[in-house]
Scaffold this motif. Structure first.
Motif, short mmCIF file in Angstrom:
data_model
loop_
_atom_site.label_atom_id
_atom_site.label_comp_id
_atom_site.label_asym_id
_atom_site.label_seq_id
_atom_site.Cartn_x
_atom_site.Cartn_y
_atom_site.Cartn_z
N ALA A 10 8.02 -63.70 -8.45
CA ALA A 10 8.31 -64.74 -7.63
C ALA A 10 8.05 -64.43 -6.13
CB ALA A 10 9.62 -65.58 -7.87
N LEU A 11 8.37 -63.13 -5.95
CA LEU A 11 8.34 -62.64 -4.40
C LEU A 11 7.13 -62.33 -4.24
CD1 LEU A 11 11.95 -60.80 -4.29
CD2 LEU A 11 11.44 -63.01 -3.12
N GLY A 12 6.36 -62.01 -5.37
CA GLY A 12 4.79 -61.48 -5.01
C GLY A 12 5.00 -59.86 -4.82
N LEU A 13 5.88 -59.20 -5.60
CA LEU A 13 6.09 -57.68 -5.24
C LEU A 13 5.18 -57.14 -6.26
CD1 LEU A 13 9.99 -57.58 -4.90
CD2 LEU A 13 8.21 -57.43 -3.20
N PRO A 14 4.69 -55.77 -6.22
CA PRO A 14 3.78 -55.12 -7.07
C PRO A 14 4.63 -54.97 -8.18
CG PRO A 14 4.09 -53.71 -5.17
CD PRO A 14 5.16 -54.98 -4.88
N ASP A 15 3.88 -54.78 -9.55
CA ASP A 15 4.41 -54.73 -10.84
C ASP A 15 5.20 -53.32 -10.89
OD1 ASP A 15 4.76 -54.75 -13.53
OD2 ASP A 15 2.65 -54.96 -14.18
N ILE A 16 6.26 -53.07 -11.52
CA ILE A 16 6.72 -51.92 -11.65
C ILE A 16 7.02 -51.52 -13.14
CG2 ILE A 16 7.65 -51.44 -9.30
CD1 ILE A 16 10.35 -52.46 -10.45
N GLY A 17 6.41 -52.33 -14.12
CA GLY A 17 6.66 -52.36 -15.39
C GLY A 17 8.05 -52.97 -15.58
#
Ligand SMILES: C[S@@+](CC[C@H](N)C(=O)[O-])C[C@H]1O[C@@H](n2cnc3c(N)ncnc32)[C@H](O)[C@@H]1O
Length: 329
Positions: free
Chosen positions: A210-217
């Motif tokens: 939702a915040l547009g943060l990168p995928d960290i798994g």
């Protein structure tokens, strides 16, 4: 929250805060009559967001001072979330003994205005058995003399597309028994990010997505965000509990020292390198549209956000009430 065109139904708001529930009702097609809110900054937020609305703030917004009879026949739905500190798990849970208990004022306003329907909202702790006597004596009994009250329901914002664990209890009543029988509490529109089956519903986003943060798994709903007005003085931490701390760590999000703007958050990287939140981020986690113009210092903005009904949740309840009233018309 697709905006519904005017239903012609008029809504009046008590304990309006920074306008979460008001916004949900507006988007659901209600014509706003007035908001009452004792905190000047919160009332100023609503004025800034909706300059053409009638907003009573500060002393004029103190519901204890209002003779509600002047609003008779001018309001179809009265809604409001009295302060939750007397009931919240985070507080001392003194209920009626807490001077901040404003449910008697909600009841007084409803019985003086006699709208076609009311919607009262609070923390889900108010639905705990600990408060069942309180709820019966102070909410259900006085209101059921003039209203038919729908089964009291706890709704989860995560079931309505909000990227946060947040449960709220709703009290909904109608003057007409026929309308009350037609009322259906809203059904979930979304399934939660990590739930196994969607039952055909849209899958809600985790807070990182939702915040547009990168995928960290890993991603999930945000823990419940705390109102900074209930914590230590002027705090800018939205952390609610030890389990919330662990969840934020897994999410690689830093819930303390929330910055006023995204630029400021980027400039002051958290010591552990996790993503530092800003006021617009927390507003998004609570389901507010980008740009809702919160007024005040950072802790005050966060307080208004943390106190709010997520607008998408308020919207669904408002739509359900409007549907019942429309069928009755
Ligand atoms: C839980 S918050 C309501 C949030 C709001 N429903 C929303 O969705 O944004 C309760 C609000 O009641 C306000 N309040 C407390 N005492 C009040 C009073 N006597 N008159 C009017 N508002 C009051 C508080 O300032 C607070 O903003």
């Amino acid at each position: 929250m697709p905006a519904i065109s005017s239903t012609g139904l008029r809504s009046l708001s008590l304990f309006s805060g920074g306008g979460g529930l008001d916004l949900g009702f507006e988007r659901a097609g209600f014509d706003h009559v007035a908001s009452y809110e004792i905190m000047e900054d919160a009332a100023a937020t609503i004025v800034k967001a909706r300059p053409d609305w009638q907003v009573f703030g500060g002393e004029d917004g103190d519901v204890r001072n209002v003779d509600w009879k002047k609003w008779r026949r001018k309001v179809d739905v009265l809604h409001g979330g009295p302060p939750c500190q007397p009931f919240s798990h985070a507080g001392r849970q003194r209920g009626a003994l807490d001077p901040r208990d404003m449910w008697p004022q909600f009841v007084r306003a409803t019985l003086e205005i006699m709208p076609a329907a009311f919607v009262g909202e609070n923390v889900s702790a108010l639905a705990d058995s600990k408060f069942s006597e309180y709820v019966t004596a102070n909410i259900l009994a006085p209101l059921s003399e003039r209203y038919t009250i729908a089964p009291v329901t706890v709704l989860h914002a995560g079931d309505f597309g909000v990227p946060q664990v947040r449960r709220r209890v709703f009290f909904v009543g109608f003057r007409s028994k026929v309308t009350a029988r037609r009322y259906r509490s809203p059904e979930p529109t979304h399934c939660r990010p990590n739930s196994p089956s969607g039952d055909g519903r849209r899958r809600g986003l985790g807070v990182r997505a939702a915040l547009g943060l990168p995928d960290i798994g890993f991603d999930d709903l945000s823990p419940t965000i705390r109102s900074t007005l209930n914590g230590p003085r002027n705090t800018t931490s939205i952390l609610n509990s030890v389990s919330a701390k662990k969840k934020f760590e897994q999410l690689a999000i830093w819930p303390n020292g929330v910055a006023m703007t995204r630029e400021m958050a980027h400039r002051f990287v958290a010591q552990n390198g996790h993503f530092r939140l800003s006021v617009p981020d927390v507003a998004l986690i609570q389901g507010f549209p980008d740009g809702w113009p919160f007024v005040g210092a950072t802790y005050m903005m966060l307080g208004q956000i943390g106190n709010a009904v997520p607008p998408p949740l308020g919207y669904q309840v408002a739509r359900a009430v409007a549907a019942a009233l429309a069928k009755a018309a």
